[in-house]
Scaffold this active site. Structure first.
Site, PDB file in Angstrom:
ATOM      1  N   GLY A 118      -2.702 -25.004   3.005  1.00  0.00           N
ATOM      2  CA  GLY A 118      -2.389 -23.676   3.540  1.00  0.00           C
ATOM      3  C   GLY A 118      -1.634 -22.825   2.533  1.00  0.00           C
ATOM      4  O   GLY A 118      -1.506 -23.195   1.361  1.00  0.00           O
ATOM      5  N   ASP A 166      -5.820 -22.617  11.611  1.00  0.00           N
ATOM      6  CA  ASP A 166      -5.403 -21.337  12.217  1.00  0.00           C
ATOM      7  C   ASP A 166      -6.169 -20.124  11.702  1.00  0.00           C
ATOM      8  O   ASP A 166      -6.071 -19.052  12.278  1.00  0.00           O
ATOM      9  CB  ASP A 166      -3.914 -21.069  11.923  1.00  0.00           C
ATOM     10  CG  ASP A 166      -3.025 -22.086  12.601  1.00  0.00           C
ATOM     11  OD1 ASP A 166      -3.512 -22.739  13.534  1.00  0.00           O
ATOM     12  OD2 ASP A 166      -1.862 -22.232  12.201  1.00  0.00           O
ATOM     13  N   GLU A 264       0.227 -20.390  20.819  1.00  0.00           N
ATOM     14  CA  GLU A 264       1.584 -20.950  20.918  1.00  0.00           C
ATOM     15  C   GLU A 264       2.647 -19.983  20.390  1.00  0.00           C
ATOM     16  O   GLU A 264       3.806 -20.070  20.752  1.00  0.00           O
ATOM     17  CB  GLU A 264       1.683 -22.316  20.218  1.00  0.00           C
ATOM     18  CG  GLU A 264       1.341 -22.307  18.750  1.00  0.00           C
ATOM     19  CD  GLU A 264       1.460 -23.682  18.091  1.00  0.00           C
ATOM     20  OE1 GLU A 264       2.204 -24.523  18.604  1.00  0.00           O
ATOM     21  OE2 GLU A 264       0.808 -23.895  17.067  1.00  0.00           O
TER      22      GLU A 264
END
Length: 784
Positions: A118, A166, A264
């Site tokens: 990431g 994500d 979330e």
């Protein structure tokens, strides 16, 4: 400005050493990327090393950094997560840690790093690169390495690939793992829907995405959720009331279930968290609905990678090695990524800065800016969701008095129903009356046509096949009857969703305009076929679902083959004369060969493949997988190839064959097909509205120009409306395929990863681009 084509066989990796590591949170498809880097690296004669456990392994050295062989990455393509491990590493954040890491790399002569992770992992890699020469100087001063080593290994090259479920990284349309995470979410939602329906329940689903709402937004789009909460676009003040009104309206419309999706990291406009429990309590207190919360958690990171992620990761892995081979000391650290359907290289730090900008905008409450910074595809998703989820009261809808008909033509393809739903709902929002035609043009001729409402198409996104019914019949033999029906029902525009037949049908209607004025109306074709053989588009609705069905079956077959050693499977796929499914299925399943119509082959090639497999049986990988398109050659049938392999492989391997058949047409649509179908359909409906306004004269619609019969396709990076009359020249009508097909360029990839000598044109890659901030206008034409 025509450059000479550039071929990768002219690029050599001799004398170079490449280290590959995975870092940060794991994501499905990381293994496919690792496999591609290793095999491409070895293929160009470089040495390749695994760095186990991410940066921790680089700091610890020893057995954590190991040279690997071709077989080391066998059978990992279908495994989720990362086989080389990933760990959070505190010591790499210190200069001492990085000094130790540099020492470990220099010991093995590694000056090329491929980092899969990431934005945190990639930022760390960039800092390491900037400090590199200083670190070597320090090691030389301490007497750990000599001056020669400082000169010899003076530069560190870094290429990043973004692995993150994500999809929170700016500059890349899809990160590795996102599509697979969506598969997990949609599997759960589909399962929950049946139980919710039985009990008339409301479900609140919490999905991952602490700082990015992509998974929540796309899964809401893909399952037609009633409400979605994402960090980038908090609900307005008083959302509690409007949400409850919406839920009770849906119940009043006889909808037996409600689905609410919460990311979330969801927040309200004052930056206060909105939790799934809070949403549940609200629904129970205000409405008294039976409500349940399901938190998906780490399920989303798990499971086997989807076909899309395997192909994406394999393309990126190969591209990363090319970028490392071409890197010079002056090249900035770059990220390889996908823009639309195009592989691109972007400066790593530009992407990281833009990703951080989004967070900053959210922290400061500039939410519209945050959505814009996320990029065109995110913005498109949000706009489409807003368009389809909330029906305005009838009094507020415009009235255009136009009637628009939707029909399915050709063979069924998963995602057709999602497209019909979007067309109907956008049409109603634009003020038209929407009509559904049952059973294609045959049903049209028989007058099987009825008006449909907003609620009628509820819950259609997740249904496979074609609910309206579809036929392969072309309109030519019913022109008069169809014209009568168009007149009787006063149809002012047509949306035709289907495969090659849909495209041919609209050509016939276009040519019949001189005889029948009824066909002088705006007509739009949406490509929907598992074969992906429609001219004017890179992708068709339904092809992704079929590809996943093929890959899933291949995985099972490979597993059975590894149990009984020395076995080769020959698998026949559908696709008519188009080799898309066979070729891409082979790339995603790690096959040894794929026979397709577009690339002629003869007995010598078959012989070479048998010899190749015989060699392979001498290694530790004692199984083979060969895909064959159903029409690749009329004489070299699946049976013929099976018999040839069985005879030639006697004593070395035995053979089995498998015809996949109609299972490729069925099944629930994949997230990609739901999303793609929904978005292109909404866009097509807006185009129809625009054309209707333009062509309305003296109380009637009259459209007879070429640009009023269009096909909406995805071309490289954009969605484009193309007149079907112009696409005629690009079509091979005998074999029902486009004359030029983009995916043939990926054919060498499969061969390289299966260890065949081949030529690969890499002229398209190599230019470092900049992260472009798009203008709001561009969002309308933008990516999927």
């Amino acid at each position: 400005m025509d450059h000479q084509p550039k071929f990768f066989e002219n690029l050599s990796g001799t004398g170079k050493a490449i280290g590959v590591l995975t870092s940060g949170g794991d994501a499905q498809g990381m293994n496919a990327a690792v496999r591609a880097v290793v095999r491409m690296g070895i293929y160009v004669k470089a040495k390749v090393y695994f760095v186990y456990e991410g940066y921790q392994g680089m700091v610890d050295g020893g057995d954590n950094i190991v040279e690997v062989s071709w077989e080391s990455v066998s059978s990992i393509l279908q495994v989720g997560g990362t086989v080389i491990g990933s760990a959070r590493c505190k010591s790499f954040r210190t200069r001492e840690g990085r000094l130790q890491a540099a020492y470990n790399l220099v010991q093995r002569g590694i000056t090329n790093l491929c980092v899969i992770g990431g934005d945190g992992s990639l930022t760390g890699a960039n800092l390491f690169r900037e400090e590199w020469s200083g670190l070597l100087e320090e090691l030389a001063q301490k007497g750990k390495i000599d001056e020669d080593a400082v000169k010899k290994y003076a530069y560190l090259n870094i290429v990043g690939m973004v692995g993150s479920i994500d999809n929170d990284f700016c500059g890349t349309d899809m990160t590795i793992g996102t599509d697979s995470a969506l598969h997990r979410i949609i599997e759960v939602v589909d399962a929950i829907m049946t139980t919710a329906q039985s009990h008339q329940r409301t479900f609140v689903l919490e999905v991952m995405g602490r700082h990015c709402g992509y998974l929540a937004l796309v899964s809401a789009l893909a399952c037609g959720a009633d409400w979605v909460f994402i960090p980038e676009y908090p609900p307005e003040e008083g959302w509690e009331d409007s949400m409850c009104v919406k839920l009770s309206e849906n119940r009043a419309r006889k909808k037996r279930l409600n689905i609410i999706i919460v990311a979330e990291g969801a927040i309200d406009c004052h930056n206060k968290p909105i939790t799934s429990e809070k949403v549940k309590d609200l629904v129970v207190q205000r409405l008294g609905f039976d409500t349940r919360v399901t938190i998906l958690g780490h399920v989303q990171r798990g499971g086997t990678p989807s076909a899309f992620d395997r192909i994406l990761a394999s393309r990126m892995g190969v591209e990363a090695v090319l970028a490392l081979l071409e890197a010079t000391p002056a090249t900035p650290a770059c990220v390889v990524s996908l823009s639309g359907n195009q592989a691109v290289r972007l400066p790593l730090m530009e992407c990281v800065q833009m990703t951080q900008e989004v967070q900053k905008a959210m922290d400061e409450g500039r939410f519209l800016e945050a959505v814009r910074l996320r990029g065109r595809s995110f913005e498109n998703n949000l706009n489409t969701y807003k368009l389809l989820s909330h029906k305005k009261p009838d009094a507020e809808l415009p009235k255009t008095n136009f009637n628009v008909a939707v029909l399915n033509v050709g063979a069924p393809a998963a995602g057709m129903n999602a497209a019909v739903r979007a067309a109907v709902r956008v049409g109603i929002t634009e003020g038209h009356k929407m009509f559904a035609v049952i059973d294609g043009f045959e049903g049209f001729a028989r007058g099987k046509i009825k008006e449909i409402s907003w609620g009628y198409v509820g819950g259609w996104t997740g249904q496979g096949g074609s609910i309206l019914g579809t036929k392969r019949t072309l309109p030519a033999k019913y022109l008069e009857k169809i014209a009568d029906q168009m007149r009787t029902n006063n149809i002012n525009a047509l949306m035709v969703i289907g495969g090659f037949e849909a495209y041919e049908s609209c050509l016939q209607l276009h040519e019949a305009r001189s005889r029948f004025e009824e066909f002088c109306v705006p007509i739009c074709v949406l490509p929907a076929t598992i074969s992906n053989n429609v001219p004017g588009t890179d992708f068709s609705i339904g092809a992704d679902t079929a590809l996943n069905a093929i890959v899933e079956t291949c995985d099972r077959i490979k597993q059975s083959a590894s149990g009984t050693k020395r076995r080769v499977f020959i698998i026949e796929t559908m696709g008519g004369y188009c080799g898309y499914l066979a070729n891409m299925g082979a790339l995603a399943a790690g096959a040894d060969a794929a026979y397709i119509f577009e690339e002629q082959f003869d007995i010598r090639e078959l012989q070479a493949n048998v010899e190749h497999l015989t060699e392979k049986m001498k290694t530790s990988i004692q199984r083979g997988l060969v895909l064959r398109n159903e029409n690749c050659n009329e004489n070299y049938t699946t049976d013929f190839i099976y018999q040839l392999y069985s005879e030639e492989g006697k004593g070395v391997f035995d053979c089995r064959k498998n015809v996949l058949g109609h299972m490729q047409q069925g099944g629930a649509p994949s997230p990609f097909d739901r999303n793609f179908g929904t978005k292109i359909s909404a866009k097509a409906m807006q185009w129809i509205s625009k054309k209707l306004k333009e062509t309305y004269r003296k109380g009637k619609v009259f459209a007879n120009t070429d640009d009023s019969v269009c096909l909406l396709g995805m071309r490289r990076r954009n969605l484009v409306f193309q007149p079907v009359a112009e696409l005629k020249n690009e079509t091979d009508f005998v074999h029902r395929i486009p004359k030029e097909q983009w995916w043939l360029k990926l054919r060498p990839l499969m061969k390289i990863l299966a260890k065949y000598k081949t030529s690969y044109d890499v002229s398209d890659s190599g230019q470092l681009e900049h992260v472009a901030m798009h203008s709001p206008k561009e969002a309308e034409t933008g990516a999927i």
